[in-house]
Enzyme design. Structure first.
Site, short mmCIF file in Angstrom:
data_model
loop_
_atom_site.label_atom_id
_atom_site.label_comp_id
_atom_site.label_asym_id
_atom_site.label_seq_id
_atom_site.Cartn_x
_atom_site.Cartn_y
_atom_site.Cartn_z
N SER A 44 0.87 -1.18 0.00
CA SER A 44 0.00 0.00 0.00
C SER A 44 0.91 1.23 0.00
CB SER A 44 -0.96 -0.05 1.20
OG SER A 44 -1.82 1.06 1.16
N SER A 45 0.56 2.26 0.74
CA SER A 45 1.36 3.50 0.76
C SER A 45 0.86 4.36 1.90
CB SER A 45 1.18 4.26 -0.56
OG SER A 45 1.67 5.58 -0.44
N TYR A 95 -4.99 7.59 -6.41
CA TYR A 95 -3.91 6.70 -5.95
C TYR A 95 -4.07 6.44 -4.44
CZ TYR A 95 0.92 5.35 -4.68
OH TYR A 95 2.03 4.71 -4.18
N LYS A 141 -5.20 2.93 -2.46
CA LYS A 141 -4.30 2.34 -1.46
C LYS A 141 -5.02 2.13 -0.13
CE LYS A 141 -0.30 1.99 -3.63
NZ LYS A 141 0.22 0.66 -4.00
N1 LIG Z 1 8.46 4.42 -4.61
C1 LIG Z 1 7.81 4.99 -3.60
O1 LIG Z 1 8.21 6.05 -3.09
C2 LIG Z 1 6.57 4.34 -3.04
C3 LIG Z 1 5.96 4.94 -1.93
C4 LIG Z 1 4.81 4.36 -1.39
C5 LIG Z 1 4.30 3.21 -1.95
N2 LIG Z 1 4.90 2.65 -3.03
C6 LIG Z 1 4.30 1.45 -3.59
O2 LIG Z 1 5.26 0.41 -3.69
C7 LIG Z 1 4.99 -0.38 -4.86
C8 LIG Z 1 6.24 -0.43 -5.73
O3 LIG Z 1 6.60 0.88 -6.07
P1 LIG Z 1 7.93 1.23 -6.93
O4 LIG Z 1 8.08 2.70 -6.85
O5 LIG Z 1 9.02 0.32 -6.52
O6 LIG Z 1 7.42 0.75 -8.37
P2 LIG Z 1 7.63 1.21 -9.91
O7 LIG Z 1 8.95 1.86 -10.10
O8 LIG Z 1 6.41 1.95 -10.30
O9 LIG Z 1 7.54 -0.20 -10.71
C9 LIG Z 1 7.97 -1.36 -10.14
C10 LIG Z 1 7.76 -2.58 -11.01
O10 LIG Z 1 6.42 -2.74 -11.48
C11 LIG Z 1 6.43 -3.06 -12.88
N3 LIG Z 1 5.16 -2.58 -13.43
C12 LIG Z 1 4.71 -1.30 -13.46
N4 LIG Z 1 3.50 -1.26 -14.02
C13 LIG Z 1 3.16 -2.54 -14.35
C14 LIG Z 1 2.03 -3.14 -14.96
N5 LIG Z 1 0.99 -2.42 -15.34
N6 LIG Z 1 2.04 -4.49 -15.14
C15 LIG Z 1 3.09 -5.25 -14.75
N7 LIG Z 1 4.19 -4.73 -14.16
C16 LIG Z 1 4.22 -3.39 -13.96
C17 LIG Z 1 7.69 -2.36 -13.39
O11 LIG Z 1 8.22 -2.91 -14.59
P3 LIG Z 1 7.69 -2.44 -16.05
O12 LIG Z 1 7.70 -0.94 -16.07
O13 LIG Z 1 8.64 -3.08 -17.02
O14 LIG Z 1 6.31 -2.99 -16.19
C18 LIG Z 1 8.65 -2.63 -12.22
O15 LIG Z 1 9.16 -3.95 -12.27
C19 LIG Z 1 3.78 0.27 -5.55
O16 LIG Z 1 2.60 -0.38 -5.15
C20 LIG Z 1 3.80 1.70 -5.00
O17 LIG Z 1 2.52 2.30 -5.00
C21 LIG Z 1 6.03 3.18 -3.58
#
Ligand SMILES: NC(=O)c1ccc[n+]([C@@H]2O[C@H](COP(=O)([O-])OP(=O)(O)OC[C@H]3O[C@@H](n4cnc5c(N)ncnc54)[C@H](OP(=O)(O)O)[C@@H]3O)[C@@H](O)[C@H]2O)c1
Length: 254
Positions: free
Chosen positions: A137-138, A153, A157
């Site tokens: 989640s977030s 978003y 979440k």
């Molecule tokens: N980063 C943050 O600051 C943060 C903060 C709070 C919560 N989160 C949560 O943590 C989780 C991971 O975040 P992240 O920032 O690490 O992720 P990200 O950079 O958006 O993407 C991570 C992975 O997901 C794949 N992906 C994206 N869209 C996809 C789709 N439609 N189908 C299949 N694969 C897909 C990407 O590969 P491809 O692009 O090749 O598909 C990549 O392997 C998410 O749920 C996000 O909401 C992140």
């Protein structure tokens, strides 16, 4: 501490970079077999090779979680693994559209894909073997003021945490634990905070200072929490939403 994950079978959506990749790497380092998916085939191939190099079995599928049919048929990874002990629903489609159509799309792409993953996983999770389902989640789920375009978003979440709690209650008796992890701002090259740092440096700094630790988190710090929760060492934790946010959210986490 031995997390007792050797030989466990894990599936993760979106495992090629960022938080999902760090989770896949940590699980493999603990001796778990891992299957991942992502849209970009090259990323899937590279990740699978890197995971195998850690001495575990690894599988990957190039698919888009928004495509229900491709998602269901593309999960041959479950068959390849020979079962599932740990299922991690990591992908967010980060919906930004506004208006009624935007909300519908957000529900479709950023909530239903988790329901689909949960239903698929729960039908395969090895019941009675400390099976685990975990959602990313977030802290956006709890914030009432979000950056422009992040309203849906945050709402999706929040819905995910509610859904997680319901699943924890209904599946506990079958030996399945269900939890969520809510990261704060997590920095990694190519990630959302890398983009913000480049284009809105003032906001990047302001957000870092809002954390009690004065910085963004790392994917590895989130992955460590996820892997612990999915290990037998967290055997009495279910229905929990663990914030990994450096105390950015200024409320007691009841
Ligand atoms: N980063 C943050 O600051 C943060 C903060 C709070 C919560 N989160 C949560 O943590 C989780 C991971 O975040 P992240 O920032 O690490 O992720 P990200 O950079 O958006 O993407 C991570 C992975 O997901 C794949 N992906 C994206 N869209 C996809 C789709 N439609 N189908 C299949 N694969 C897909 C990407 O590969 P491809 O692009 O090749 O598909 C990549 O392997 C998410 O749920 C996000 O909401 C992140």
């Amino acid at each position: 501490m031995d997390l007792e994950l050797k030989g466990k079978r894990a599936i993760i959506t979106g495992g090629t970079r960022g938080i999902g990749r760090a989770i896949a790497d940590r699980l493999a380092a603990e001796g778990a077999d891992v299957a991942i998916c992502a849209r970009t085939e090259a990323g899937v191939i590279e990740t699978v090779e890197a995971l195998k190099a850690q001495g575990v079995r690894a599988f990957g599928s190039a698919l888009d979680v928004r495509d229900a049919d491709a998602f269901r048929t593309g999960t041959s990874a479950v068959r390849d693994l020979g079962g599932v002990d740990i299922a991690i629903s990591n992908v967010s489609t980060r919906p930004t559209l506004e208006g009624e159509e935007g909300w519908r799309e957000a529900f479709d792409t950023d909530f239903l894909q988790h329901v689909r993953f949960a239903e698929l996983s729960l039908s395969k999770l090895a019941e009675g073997r400390d099976a685990n389902l975990l959602f990313l989640s977030s802290i956006a789920a709890t914030l009432t003021i979000l950056p422009p375009g992040e309203s849906a978003y945050g709402t999706m979440k929040a819905a995910l945490i509610s859904y997680m709690g319901q699943l924890a209650s209904t599946h506990g008796s079958k030996g399945v634990r269900v939890n969520a992890v809510s990261p704060g701002p997590i920095f990694f090259p190519g990630g959302v905070w890398d983009q913000i740092g480049k284009h809105q440096p003032d906001m990047f700094k302001r957000v870092a200072q809002m954390s009690a630790l004065g910085r963004h988190g790392t994917p590895e710090e989130v992955a460590d929490a996820v892997v612990f929760l999915c290990s037998p060492k967290a055997g009495y934790i279910t229905g929990a939403n663990l914030r990994v946010d450096g105390a950015m959210v200024k409320t007691v986490n009841h």
